[in-house]
Write a protein that holds these residues in place. Structure first.
Motif, PDB file in Angstrom:
ATOM      1  N   PHE A 220       4.288   9.631  -9.630  1.00  0.00           N
ATOM      2  CA  PHE A 220       3.883   9.738 -11.040  1.00  0.00           C
ATOM      3  C   PHE A 220       3.111  11.032 -11.277  1.00  0.00           C
ATOM      4  O   PHE A 220       3.288  11.707 -12.292  1.00  0.00           O
ATOM      5  CB  PHE A 220       3.011   8.544 -11.454  1.00  0.00           C
ATOM      6  CG  PHE A 220       3.774   7.265 -11.685  1.00  0.00           C
ATOM      7  CD1 PHE A 220       5.146   7.209 -11.491  1.00  0.00           C
ATOM      8  CD2 PHE A 220       3.124   6.111 -12.107  1.00  0.00           C
ATOM      9  CE1 PHE A 220       5.849   6.029 -11.696  1.00  0.00           C
ATOM     10  CE2 PHE A 220       3.816   4.934 -12.326  1.00  0.00           C
ATOM     11  CZ  PHE A 220       5.184   4.890 -12.107  1.00  0.00           C
ATOM     12  N   ALA A 221       2.230  11.352 -10.301  1.00  0.00           N
ATOM     13  CA  ALA A 221       1.415  12.559 -10.471  1.00  0.00           C
ATOM     14  C   ALA A 221       2.306  13.796 -10.573  1.00  0.00           C
ATOM     15  O   ALA A 221       2.039  14.713 -11.337  1.00  0.00           O
ATOM     16  CB  ALA A 221       0.434  12.694  -9.306  1.00  0.00           C
ATOM     17  N   TRP A 222       3.379  13.789  -9.787  1.00  0.00           N
ATOM     18  CA  TRP A 222       4.299  14.943  -9.825  1.00  0.00           C
ATOM     19  C   TRP A 222       5.220  14.871 -11.048  1.00  0.00           C
ATOM     20  O   TRP A 222       5.370  15.831 -11.782  1.00  0.00           O
ATOM     21  CB  TRP A 222       5.120  14.966  -8.532  1.00  0.00           C
ATOM     22  CG  TRP A 222       6.237  15.957  -8.568  1.00  0.00           C
ATOM     23  CD1 TRP A 222       6.127  17.304  -8.364  1.00  0.00           C
ATOM     24  CD2 TRP A 222       7.609  15.701  -8.857  1.00  0.00           C
ATOM     25  NE1 TRP A 222       7.342  17.895  -8.519  1.00  0.00           N
ATOM     26  CE2 TRP A 222       8.280  16.941  -8.822  1.00  0.00           C
ATOM     27  CE3 TRP A 222       8.330  14.547  -9.155  1.00  0.00           C
ATOM     28  CZ2 TRP A 222       9.647  17.053  -9.071  1.00  0.00           C
ATOM     29  CZ3 TRP A 222       9.685  14.651  -9.395  1.00  0.00           C
ATOM     30  CH2 TRP A 222      10.336  15.896  -9.349  1.00  0.00           C
TER      31      TRP A 222
ATOM     32  N   VAL B 258       0.833  -1.203   0.000  1.00  0.00           N
ATOM     33  CA  VAL B 258       0.000   0.000   0.000  1.00  0.00           C
ATOM     34  C   VAL B 258       0.869   1.255   0.000  1.00  0.00           C
ATOM     35  O   VAL B 258       0.618   2.207  -0.737  1.00  0.00           O
ATOM     36  CB  VAL B 258      -0.950  -0.035   1.213  1.00  0.00           C
ATOM     37  CG1 VAL B 258      -1.491   1.343   1.536  1.00  0.00           C
ATOM     38  CG2 VAL B 258      -2.090  -1.003   0.950  1.00  0.00           C
TER      39      VAL B 258
ATOM     40  N   VAL C  94       2.284   1.782  -3.410  1.00  0.00           N
ATOM     41  CA  VAL C  94       1.277   2.293  -4.345  1.00  0.00           C
ATOM     42  C   VAL C  94       1.040   3.783  -4.111  1.00  0.00           C
ATOM     43  O   VAL C  94       1.018   4.582  -5.052  1.00  0.00           O
ATOM     44  CB  VAL C  94      -0.052   1.508  -4.208  1.00  0.00           C
ATOM     45  CG1 VAL C  94      -1.179   2.218  -4.947  1.00  0.00           C
ATOM     46  CG2 VAL C  94       0.121   0.098  -4.748  1.00  0.00           C
ATOM     47  N   ILE C  95       0.902   4.177  -2.840  1.00  0.00           N
ATOM     48  CA  ILE C  95       0.669   5.594  -2.548  1.00  0.00           C
ATOM     49  C   ILE C  95       1.865   6.431  -3.017  1.00  0.00           C
ATOM     50  O   ILE C  95       1.700   7.454  -3.695  1.00  0.00           O
ATOM     51  CB  ILE C  95       0.419   5.803  -1.038  1.00  0.00           C
ATOM     52  CG1 ILE C  95      -0.905   5.144  -0.632  1.00  0.00           C
ATOM     53  CG2 ILE C  95       0.379   7.291  -0.698  1.00  0.00           C
ATOM     54  CD1 ILE C  95      -1.188   5.187   0.853  1.00  0.00           C
TER      55      ILE C  95
ATOM     56  N   ALA D 260       4.148   5.683  -5.278  1.00  0.00           N
ATOM     57  CA  ALA D 260       4.271   5.690  -6.736  1.00  0.00           C
ATOM     58  C   ALA D 260       3.210   6.584  -7.367  1.00  0.00           C
ATOM     59  O   ALA D 260       3.489   7.312  -8.336  1.00  0.00           O
ATOM     60  CB  ALA D 260       4.161   4.260  -7.265  1.00  0.00           C
ATOM     61  N   THR D 261       1.985   6.553  -6.824  1.00  0.00           N
ATOM     62  CA  THR D 261       0.914   7.397  -7.371  1.00  0.00           C
ATOM     63  C   THR D 261       1.308   8.868  -7.255  1.00  0.00           C
ATOM     64  O   THR D 261       1.219   9.632  -8.230  1.00  0.00           O
ATOM     65  CB  THR D 261      -0.396   7.147  -6.592  1.00  0.00           C
ATOM     66  OG1 THR D 261      -0.734   5.767  -6.720  1.00  0.00           O
ATOM     67  CG2 THR D 261      -1.531   7.997  -7.138  1.00  0.00           C
ATOM     68  N   LEU D 262       1.749   9.259  -6.060  1.00  0.00           N
ATOM     69  CA  LEU D 262       2.119  10.664  -5.862  1.00  0.00           C
ATOM     70  C   LEU D 262       3.333  11.030  -6.713  1.00  0.00           C
ATOM     71  O   LEU D 262       3.390  12.110  -7.298  1.00  0.00           O
ATOM     72  CB  LEU D 262       2.392  10.926  -4.375  1.00  0.00           C
ATOM     73  CG  LEU D 262       1.157  10.791  -3.476  1.00  0.00           C
ATOM     74  CD1 LEU D 262       1.538  10.948  -2.013  1.00  0.00           C
ATOM     75  CD2 LEU D 262       0.087  11.810  -3.858  1.00  0.00           C
TER      76      LEU D 262
END
Lengths: 247, 651
Positions: free
Chosen positions: A22-24, A12, A15-16, A18-20
């Motif tokens: 990628f978003a940046w 988890v 994932v959090i 990597a999400t943040l």
């Protein structure tokens, strides 16, 4: 089970993060590579299906083993269990000790070290019986008998309660759970037997009236098969008391 | 209680909410808002527009918008319940708090019922209604009149829900209405009957919606749109609709059986005469678990649309996402028992249902990875829908993890019925479902009205919701692990108190999130000139709905688009070509119909009559429904010929 939690928590957090990231990294105002038509990759597919599947396979195996090992219906090892029959009422608990021939309201005593088999039913709406310090919960339902095996390993006093909302007095529907060394347990039984009144149809009818935060009460005598008869009164059948055979 | 009378059943003066000032205020606000709305429409002289433009409209877009308006109204009502509960628990350490227990019980029951049945369901159904025909290049749904009936039955249920605040009391049996507590012996008033009839009537509407969308998606797609070229939102709507058709009858049956017990004295779920409440719990959750996916799959579809559009990139892993959706839909019917591991089933049964539950985490995890890899090497624009999507991905995985923990029976024995469970399912339905609906609302709003919603207030709403959610529900995980049961009107454990104060502060932040949503709408309407989108494609979209004007004509597309690949519209834009389409033609569109609103009214009478034992009213409601259906089936000329481009557009 802690490893299972660790495994999932690690995934988890990845994932959090990597999400943040990628978003940046791929923000429109940034300079990162843009591949607008990239929409499949066998390697990524294998990882995205594979890792969750692997974790769940590990967890699934653990669930199978732990669910059987910690089955609340499974008698605990050690001495033959003490049987305590618990009846949920509005909004209190009646405990019957068939071996000792006593009954109590809102106080249950367990001899330290000896396994206890709770047999549960309800006179009213569905309740859920739990002594959090000793183990999990099991529903108590009218006309039916459910079971919960517990053992207190250290002496002490804790609070048990109904966990399932059952009406106005639910919030205060607690009872004292006393884990007593052998000798003190015997003294407690003697006290209940000597100070208590008789549990019979009349006193039970009086007890059954809805009430909140009842004081502890003792009954020095209990009719034989009282518990089974209360289940039968709601159209059900009890497994015969004191006998651990069925399941 | 007095003997029921023929004229008024068991309705009497005692039904008015003079028993508590809080309830009285709620009733006055409800009545005031209703009367205020009627007065406003009258003052503006807009009754004719309202009637012919909206109330009798069979246009799927209008019906969709009405669903979303209903959902937003009920969101406010459901939130008032929520913050009242949070305030009560923040205050009721070793005291009564400000609400008597019975009032608190009504509030937790109405909060859950409203949020699931009358906020989330109308919200998702509204988005499905507005978007799906546009995304598949259709001019309408398969059964436009049935669509209106679905909406008005849902509205009838919501009406019963709202009126329960004014006349009589609502249920105290929680949103699940478990018997035997919900039987007359323990809850003799009208509360549980309000609960039963409002969800039964709206549930029938939902079932019809499910049928309508399955047929629409399977039969009305534009030429060339094969199943594997459908947008993800259409796929998820299809799977959710299939779930509706299979799951909702179980709810209708279980609540109908409970109504028979209560009203006619039968014994399906009573504690005597052979009743067995365990049957209810099985039936209820055979509906209830798929319901979670009915709510969340379309939200997954919205996130898929949003993440591809705002990453300016094709959706990563489309095929995987389709299969993951289908697998989730199938598995959702195999896990219902995990809602009652503590009923005393054997270790084999509990272990199998626990493992089945965990398996759902696999396709769900795949979806999260696919959205991540859609962002990878994209060019991400942080418009509000995208902010809600990224927020969802970060928060949802936490709920997924606690869901897997709850699926482990030995852990569940201790965490069941605690606020840990409450925190878990709010963690699924707020970031998972509601964030998706809000993202969809902001994403498709310009399509519906021709102007965008204000970005700044949208981002403010996001931050208040995301931080507010975290602050409101992470403490409930803690209190749950500290053994706090759900549904406590007061408590004596000092360890829970600080966490419950934090949770209340979180609810206050969510309140600011709702205020921000309202401000966003207000500011955007005020500044609509600045926010106007004349292109019909404000976000550089990829799917067919962006190829038509904003707002679209009543018939959606002047010419039927031709589909050659998944992101046909995007491909046409890349090639600087117009969207390929069929030659111009004439076609039939449904005329307005009063059948929907009449059947909704009949449903309301049936419900109100059955709740209060006013049997002539219930019979009149059934009569109205039957007469409307018969009348509608004899009606000719239910459609009109449309030739786009001609004078007045309609010939």
């Amino acid at each position: 089970m802690l490893q299972a939690f660790g495994l999932m928590l690690a995934l988890v957090l990845v994932v959090i993060a990597a999400t943040l990231f990628f978003a940046w990294r791929y923000r429109a105002t940034g300079k990162a590579l843009h591949q607008p038509d990239w929409d499949r990759s066998l390697a990524v597919e294998i990882v995205t299906w594979g890792i969750p599947a692997l974790i769940i396979a590990i967890l699934g195996t653990m669930v199978w083993n732990k669910t059987h090992a910690l089955d609340p219906y499974k008698p605990l090892p050690g001495a033959p269990p003490l049987v305590v029959q618990a009846i949920a009422l509005d909004w209190k608990w009646l405990f019957i000790y068939p071996e000792q021939g006593i009954a109590t309201v809102n106080e249950v005593a367990l001899p330290v070290g000896r396994p206890v088999t709770f047999r549960l039913t309800s006179e009213v709406a569905m309740n859920s019986f739990m002594i959090p310090a000793l183990g999990g919960q099991i529903y108590a339902m009218a006309g039916m008998e459910t079971r919960l095996n517990l053992r207190a390993d250290t002496p002490g006093r804790s609070e048990g309660r109904n966990m399932q909302f059952s009406g106005g007095g639910f919030a205060a529907q607690t009872f004292a759970a006393l884990a007593l060394p052998e000798q003190e347990f015997d003294d407690w039984v003697t006290k209940a037997r000597s100070t208590g009144t008789a549990l019979n149809a009349a006193s039970f009818a009086k007890l059954s009236k809805p009430s909140v935060a009842d004081p502890v009460r003792y009954y020095g005598t209990v009719p034989v098969d009282f518990f089974a008869k209360r289940i039968a009164a709601h159209g059900g059948m009890s497994h015969h008391s004191g006998n651990e055979a069925g399941h | 209680m007095d003997e029921p009378t023929i004229l008024l059943g068991r309705l009497g003066m005692q039904a008015l909410p003079f028993y508590s000032w809080v309830a009285l205020c709620g009733a006055l606000v409800t009545v005031g808002c209703g009367l205020g709305f009627l007065a406003l429409v009258t003052w503006l002289g807009r009754w004719r527009d309202l009637w012919s433009g909206w109330l009798t409209s069979l246009d799927h877009k209008r019906i969709g918008i009405m669903y979303v308006i209903l959902a937003l109204i009920m969101l406010i009502r459901g939130f008032v319940d929520a913050i009242m509960m949070r305030l009560q628990q923040a205050l009721s350490y070793s005291s009564e708090g400000y609400l008597p227990p019975e009032h608190f019980e009504q509030i937790f029951s109405s909060h859950g019922t409203i949020m699931i049945f009358f906020m989330a369901m109308p919200f998702v159904t509204g988005l499905m209604n507005f978007v799906v025909p546009l995304q598949i290049g259709a001019r309408d749904v398969a059964f436009p009149a049935v669509n209106a009936i679905s909406f008005w039955l849902t509205a009838a249920g919501a009406g019963l829900m709202l009126i329960s605040l004014v006349i009589g009391k609502f249920s105290t049996a929680g949103w699940t209405g478990y018997p035997p507590y919900s039987e007359v012996r323990f809850t003799p008033g009208v509360g549980v009957d309000y609960w039963i009839w409002s969800i039964m009537i709206s549930g029938v509407g939902t079932t019809l919606t499910g049928i309508n969308f399955i047929v629409t998606i399977l039969r009305k797609r534009a030429p060339g749109m094969t199943l594997m070229r459908m947008p993800m939102f259409v796929w998820t709507t299809l799977c959710a609709s299939i779930l509706i058709v299979f799951a909702f009858p179980a709810l209708t049956v279980s609540t109908a059986m409970l109504a028979l017990d209560r009203t006619l004295g039968l014994h399906f779920f009573t504690i005597d005469s052979g009743g067995n409440a365990m049957n209810y719990m099985n039936l209820f959750w055979i509906w209830g678990h798929p319901e979670v996916y009915i709510l969340i799959l379309p939200a997954f579809g919205i996130f898929s649309e949003v993440v591809a559009t705002f990453s300016s990139k094709r959706l990563y892993g489309y095929t995987s996402l389709v299969y993951a959706t289908a697998v989730i839909a199938l598995l959702s019917f195999t896990v219902w028992l995990h809602h009652f591991f503590t009923m005393g089933a054997s270790a084999n049964v509990n272990a199998i249902f626990g493992i089945a539950t965990m398996i759902i985490a696999v396709p769900t995890g795949v979806k999260v990875f696919d959205w991540m890899f859609t962002m990878y090497r994209g060019r991400i624009r942080f418009e509000p829908p995208m902010a809600f999507t990224v927020g969802f991905m970060c928060l949802f995985v936490i709920g997924g993890m606690t869901g897997v923990l709850l699926a482990i029976p030995p852990i569940n024995y201790s965490t069941h019925n605690t606020t840990f469970l409450v925190a878990h399912f709010h963690n699924m339905v707020i970031p998972g479902a509601l964030f998706g609906y809000v993202a969809g609302y902001m994403y498709w709003f310009p399509k519906a009205f021709g102007f965008r919603l204000d970005r700044t207030w949208g981002l403010r709403a996001f931050w208040f919701w995301a931080v507010g959610f975290t602050l409101a529900f992470m403490p409930l995980y803690v209190t749950g692990l500290l053994g706090m049961p759900r549904r406590m009107s007061s408590y004596a454990n000092p360890a829970w108190h600080p966490w419950l104060i934090l949770a209340f502060l979180g609810a206050c932040l969510i309140f600011l999130g709702i205020v921000s949503l309202g401000m966003q709408l207000w500011v955007s309407i005020r500044d609509r000139a600045r926010l106007t989108d004349a292109t019909g494609d404000p976000w550089d979209g990829r799917t067919l709905e962006w190829s038509t004007s904003s707002p679209p004509p009543a018939w959606n597309f002047d010419t039927v688009p031709l589909v050659a690949e998944r992101d046909t519209f995007h491909a046409a834009k890349q090639a600087a070509q117009p969207m390929p389409h069929q030659p111009a033609d004439s076609f039939d569109m449904p005329k307005n119909s009063v059948s929907g609103i009449l059947i909704g009214l009949g449903g309301f009478w049936v419900g109100f009559g059955a709740i209060w034992y006013i049997w002539w009213l219930a019979a009149a409601g059934l009569g109205l429904i039957a007469a409307t259906m018969i009348g509608r089936s004899f009606a000719e000329h239910t459609e009109m010929r449309v030739t786009p481009g001609e004078t007045g557009d309609v010939t």
